[in-house]
Design a protein around this motif. Structure first.
Motif, mmCIF file in Angstrom:
data_model
loop_
_atom_site.group_PDB
_atom_site.id
_atom_site.type_symbol
_atom_site.label_atom_id
_atom_site.label_comp_id
_atom_site.label_asym_id
_atom_site.label_seq_id
_atom_site.Cartn_x
_atom_site.Cartn_y
_atom_site.Cartn_z
ATOM 1 N N SER A 144 38.029 -8.574 8.598
ATOM 2 C CA SER A 144 37.807 -7.125 8.558
ATOM 3 C C SER A 144 38.034 -6.478 9.914
ATOM 4 N N GLY A 145 38.543 -5.246 9.876
ATOM 5 C CA GLY A 145 38.624 -4.407 11.072
ATOM 6 C C GLY A 145 37.659 -3.245 10.912
ATOM 7 N N ASP A 387 31.577 -0.018 14.824
ATOM 8 C CA ASP A 387 31.869 -0.027 13.392
ATOM 9 C C ASP A 387 32.166 -1.415 12.843
ATOM 10 N N LEU A 388 31.927 -2.444 13.635
ATOM 11 C CA LEU A 388 32.016 -3.818 13.118
ATOM 12 C C LEU A 388 30.611 -4.384 13.028
ATOM 13 N N ILE A 389 30.287 -4.923 11.870
ATOM 14 C CA ILE A 389 28.937 -5.428 11.623
ATOM 15 C C ILE A 389 29.054 -6.933 11.385
ATOM 16 N N TYR A 394 29.199 -13.149 8.721
ATOM 17 C CA TYR A 394 30.414 -12.507 8.196
ATOM 18 C C TYR A 394 30.702 -11.250 9.004
ATOM 19 N N LYS A 395 31.989 -11.049 9.329
ATOM 20 C CA LYS A 395 32.378 -9.793 9.990
ATOM 21 C C LYS A 395 32.720 -8.779 8.905
ATOM 22 N N ILE A 396 32.130 -7.601 9.013
ATOM 23 C CA ILE A 396 32.279 -6.596 7.966
ATOM 24 C C ILE A 396 32.592 -5.252 8.633
ATOM 25 N N GLU A 400 35.587 -0.069 5.522
ATOM 26 C CA GLU A 400 35.933 -0.533 4.174
ATOM 27 C C GLU A 400 34.774 -0.298 3.210
ATOM 28 N N ILE A 401 33.545 -0.384 3.715
ATOM 29 C CA ILE A 401 32.388 -0.131 2.822
ATOM 30 C C ILE A 401 32.274 1.364 2.536
#
Ligand code: MCA
Ligand code: AMP
Length: 484
Positions: A144-145, A387-389, A394-396, A400-401
């Motif tokens: 994910s980015g 904005d990266l969790i 897991y990188k999220i 995208e959410i």
């Protein structure tokens, strides 16, 4: 036999290679199964692998590597939207799955090949990959980015070989080692380190199917020498230790306890050390770079650090303007940039994103912020992008959410943030402006919506309802105002 797995030979009929639950394969059996499958898929462009935590996934990926064909591991819990994106982006010619696996709709149009773990036909003993370039893709792993759908990191064969050999050096990892873990097989940690790693060394792996502290205790008390896990798993171990003397005994026996994918809190390090007498060591990597640093087996384990650069990895810290930081003072913070044979080659179909990820002189921008201790130990202190969790390792991407939430008819506006969580490291929080304030969609409904479209681990764990999102003069959502 593949150049990546020199120890995978048909004559090793008694040596254990893989065990998943109560199913296992010796090297001889694995060589026969992968040889037969490699013979069938040679020449296929790319193959998707339905990456359940099962023998078939390991057989499929090793066979693809033997055949010189790139494998695209798929999360079997991927929702339709995520799966659709990965398939249209990576355009596999085949999907490899266990005979009993039921595949979801987006995969049913694709030719399917069932993976047999026990070869019935005689297999070829010639190395199919003898002429395959070390630069050619081994794996395409989706990551994910901050915005948009996940990107496919193209990982070449030389990166797999070089990262595993660097870890062998750092961890004194040999064919005598027996690894135990319960990591998913569609990411680098569980697949490259946790499955291909033991096979390259000629040792074995016992996969738990799903992580449990009981499984860890059982295997470490029964001859396993190494444990790999994400911090959430070590946190659960630390929680269980006070009431579980068997677990403490098992961890005390291990040769090496390794954590990665996110930071392991010092409190958990200390609780495990106090109860078992053993120190967990951390290593630091990324899908795009494979492994960059590690505390070495022969080095000083130091909680809160990810150790020193691995052999063959160049690592520097840079200021905001790109100027390298030369201080090793434990204080000066800079972005980690890396260079080396461990790196990916590109994001599939994304020349723009690939170009943006590298500096003009070929350093990869990790986005991780760190300091260096006087003796070179790296301490990660944060991340450039809010904005990266990282949740459960897991990188999220928040974006995208948010996009998935906006596709729910009851949602007018959405913002996603991460907040600290003792178990997951960070948990996903959704901030929703409902389309109809009188009947907002419920938190469970929104979680299910995201889980169904993307993946269960991307679902929001907390939902807040607002009349409006805080925005600046440019109309940009001010996320700091949300969590504060
Ligand atoms: C719950 N579930 C749901 C829903 N709610 N399913 C669908 N819809 C819902 N609304 C299901 C979940 O699918 C799951 O099923 C179960 O309920 C529990 O969910 P959850 O709480 O999310 O899972 P967990 O058991 O708490 O997971 C914790 C975990 C996991 C085991 C630590 O987060 C994990 O495996 N993390 C590893 C991540 C990883 O490998 N990262 C590496 C990438 P079920 O239990 O059946 O699954 S980083 C990397 O590769 C780099 C290179 C590196 O450095 O390592
Ligand atoms: P991924 O893209 O899922 O491969 O995740 C890579 C990211 O995980 C890195 O950029 C780091 O932010 C984080 N990470 C991996 N290992 C560690 C570690 N030992 N300590 C802190 N962060 C880590």
């Amino acid at each position: 036999m593949s150049s990546l797995f020199p120890a995978l030979t048909a004559d090793r009929t008694d040596d254990p290679a893989l065990r998943f639950g109560d199913r296992s394969l010796t090297y001889g059996e694995l060589a026969a199964a992968t040889g037969a499958l490699a013979g069938r898929i040679g020449g296929a462009g790319r193959v998707a692998v339905w990456a359940t935590p099962a023998l078939e996934t390991a057989v499929a990926v090793v066979a693809a590597l033997e055949a010189g064909v790139a494998a695209v591991p798929l999360n079997p819990k991927s929702g339709e939207k995520e799966l659709g994106h990965i398939l249209s982006d990576s355009t596999p010619t085949l999907v490899l799955a266990a005979p009993d696996d039921e595949l979801p709709l987006p995969l049913r149009n694709l030719e399917r090949l069932d993976v047999e773990t026990h070869a019935t036909a005689p297999h070829t003993t010639t190395a199919l990959d003898a002429d395959v370039s070390a630069e050619s893709p081994a794996l395409i792993v989706y990551t994910s980015g901050t915005t948009g759908p996940p990107k496919g990191a193209v990982i070449p064969r030389r990166a797999v070989a070089s990262t595993l050999d660097a870890l062998a050096d750092a961890w004194q990892w040999t064919g005598e080692d027996v690894l135990v873990h319960g990591l998913p097989l569609f990411h680098v940690h569980g697949l490259v380190l946790g499955t291909l790693g033991p096979l390259r060394r000629g040792g074995s792996v016992r996969h738990l199917g799903r992580f449990s502290t009981e499984g860890v205790a059982r295997e470490l008390n029964d001859g396993a020498t190494m444990l790999f896990g994400v911090p959430t798993m070590y946190h659960r171990i630390a929680q269980a230790l006070p009431d579980d003397p068997e677990l403490a005994k098992a961890l005390g026996r291990a040769r090496l306890l390794v954590s990665g994918s996110a930071a392991l809190p010092v409190h958990d390090h200390e609780r495990i050390a106090a109860a078992t007498g053993r120190r967990v060591i951390e290593r630091y990597g990324m899908t795009e770079t494979l492994m960059n640093t590690s505390v070495r087996a022969d080095g000083e384990p130091r909680a809160g650090t990810v150790g020193v650069p691995l052999p063959g990895v160049e690592l520097r810290l840079v200021e905001e303007d790109g100027a390298p930081i030369t201080l090793y003072d434990g204080e000066t913070v800079g972005e980690i940039q890396v260079r080396g044979t461990n790196l990916f080659t590109e994001y599939l179909n994304r020349p723009d994103a690939t170009a943006a990820a590298f500096t003009a002189d070929g350093w990869f921008r990790t986005g991780d912020m760190a300091v260096r201790d006087p003796d070179g130990y790296v301490r990660i202190v944060g991340r450039k992008a809010t904005d990266l969790i990282k949740s459960g390792g897991y990188k999220i991407g928040a974006g995208e959410i948010e996009n998935a939430l906006l596709e729910h008819p009851g949602v007018r506006e959405a913002a996603v943030t991460g907040e600290p969580d003792a178990d997951l490291g960070e948990r996903i929080v959704a901030w929703i402006v409902p389309a109809d304030p009188q009947s907002p969609p419920g938190a469970d409904e929104l979680a299910d919506h995201v889980a169904r479209r993307l993946a269960p681990h991307k679902r929001p764990r907390v939902v807040h309802y607002l009349d409006a999102l805080p925005r600046n003069d440019m109309g940009k959502i001010m996320k700091r105002a949300l969590n504060g």
